[in-house]
Write a protein that holds these residues in place. Structure first.
Motif, PDB file in Angstrom:
ATOM      1  N   GLU A  17      19.277  35.702  10.116  1.00 41.84           N
ATOM      2  CA  GLU A  17      18.171  34.744  10.155  1.00 41.84           C
ATOM      3  C   GLU A  17      16.939  35.359  10.801  1.00 41.84           C
ATOM      4  OE1 GLU A  17      19.354  31.062  11.930  1.00 41.84           O
ATOM      5  OE2 GLU A  17      20.998  30.770  10.520  1.00 41.84           O
ATOM      6  N   GLU A  18      17.126  36.133  11.848  1.00 40.97           N
ATOM      7  CA  GLU A  18      15.993  36.792  12.505  1.00 40.97           C
ATOM      8  C   GLU A  18      15.338  37.792  11.564  1.00 40.97           C
ATOM      9  OE1 GLU A  18      16.801  38.508  16.310  1.00 40.97           O
ATOM     10  OE2 GLU A  18      17.610  36.646  17.107  1.00 40.97           O
ATOM     11  N   THR A  19      16.138  38.508  10.809  1.00 38.64           N
ATOM     12  CA  THR A  19      15.603  39.478   9.869  1.00 38.64           C
ATOM     13  C   THR A  19      14.796  38.776   8.785  1.00 38.64           C
ATOM     14  OG1 THR A  19      17.498  40.893  10.263  1.00 38.64           O
ATOM     15  CG2 THR A  19      16.212  41.364   8.318  1.00 38.64           C
ATOM     16  N   ARG A  20      15.293  37.659   8.291  1.00 38.06           N
ATOM     17  CA  ARG A  20      14.575  36.897   7.265  1.00 38.06           C
ATOM     18  C   ARG A  20      13.259  36.359   7.815  1.00 38.06           C
ATOM     19  NH1 ARG A  20      19.235  33.263   4.340  1.00 38.06           N
ATOM     20  NH2 ARG A  20      20.244  34.990   3.266  1.00 38.06           N
ATOM     21  N   ASN A  22      11.507  37.572  10.383  1.00 37.41           N
ATOM     22  CA  ASN A  22      10.603  38.712  10.578  1.00 37.41           C
ATOM     23  C   ASN A  22      10.021  39.182   9.253  1.00 37.41           C
ATOM     24  OD1 ASN A  22      10.931  38.741  13.333  1.00 37.41           O
ATOM     25  ND2 ASN A  22      12.539  40.293  13.295  1.00 37.41           N
ATOM     26  N   SER A  23      10.846  39.216   8.233  1.00 35.68           N
ATOM     27  CA  SER A  23      10.387  39.640   6.915  1.00 35.68           C
ATOM     28  C   SER A  23       9.349  38.664   6.360  1.00 35.68           C
ATOM     29  CB  SER A  23      11.582  39.750   5.971  1.00 35.68           C
ATOM     30  OG  SER A  23      11.161  40.114   4.679  1.00 35.68           O
ATOM     31  N   ALA A  24       9.608  37.381   6.513  1.00 35.15           N
ATOM     32  CA  ALA A  24       8.669  36.370   6.020  1.00 35.15           C
ATOM     33  C   ALA A  24       7.340  36.460   6.763  1.00 35.15           C
ATOM     34  CB  ALA A  24       9.270  34.980   6.173  1.00 35.15           C
ATOM     35  N   LYS A  26       6.133  39.062   8.265  1.00 30.76           N
ATOM     36  CA  LYS A  26       5.509  40.335   7.877  1.00 30.76           C
ATOM     37  C   LYS A  26       4.804  40.188   6.530  1.00 30.76           C
ATOM     38  CE  LYS A  26       6.974  44.944   6.562  1.00 30.76           C
ATOM     39  NZ  LYS A  26       8.103  45.868   6.511  1.00 30.76           N
ATOM     40  N   HIS A  27       5.455  39.530   5.576  1.00 29.24           N
ATOM     41  CA  HIS A  27       4.845  39.322   4.264  1.00 29.24           C
ATOM     42  C   HIS A  27       3.613  38.427   4.360  1.00 29.24           C
ATOM     43  CE1 HIS A  27       8.694  40.814   2.577  1.00 29.24           C
ATOM     44  NE2 HIS A  27       7.852  41.330   1.680  1.00 29.24           N
ATOM     45  N   CYS A  30       0.814  40.583   5.929  1.00 29.68           N
ATOM     46  CA  CYS A  30       0.329  41.606   4.991  1.00 29.68           C
ATOM     47  C   CYS A  30      -0.470  40.967   3.856  1.00 29.68           C
ATOM     48  CB  CYS A  30       1.494  42.407   4.420  1.00 29.68           C
ATOM     49  SG  CYS A  30       2.257  43.490   5.641  1.00 29.68           S
TER      50      CYS A  30
END
Length: 101
Positions: A17-20, A22-24, A26-27, A30
């Motif tokens: 969940e943390e990775t998701r 962070n990815s969201a 980040k997107h 960006c």
């Protein structure tokens, strides 16, 4: 003892969940940065377009040549009247408006 161990497992965060998240984030960042950069690059042309539209509505035929009828002439007039930075007048507001999207 089992209750304490159960609470520990529930209190720990899920790495997936943390990775998701962070990815969201980040997107989103960006995408916002790319949109802001694109708005800043095209700002002079947007400003010129708006000035051409408004100028034709508020001037008479006698005063029309005072601004410009060509793209290069319009850019020169804007720079003469307000300097190079006037090409980006209003860009900050536009970037703030577009950044979240």
């Amino acid at each position: 003892m089992q209750k304490k161990e159960g609470k520990k497992k529930n209190e720990e965060s899920n790495p997936v969940e943390e990775t998701r998240l962070n990815s969201a984030l980040k997107h989103l960042f960006c995408g916002g940065t790319a949109g802001a950069a694109a708005k800043t690059i095209t700002a002079p042309l947007s400003r010129l377009t708006i000035l051409f539209q408004v100028h034709s509505m508020v001037t008479t035929k006698e005063n029309r040549p005072k601004f410009s009828t060509t793209l290069s002439g319009g850019m020169k007039k804007i720079i003469e009247r307000g300097g190079v930075l006037s090409l980006w007048k209003g860009n900050g507001t536009s970037v703030l408006h577009r950044f979240p999207f």
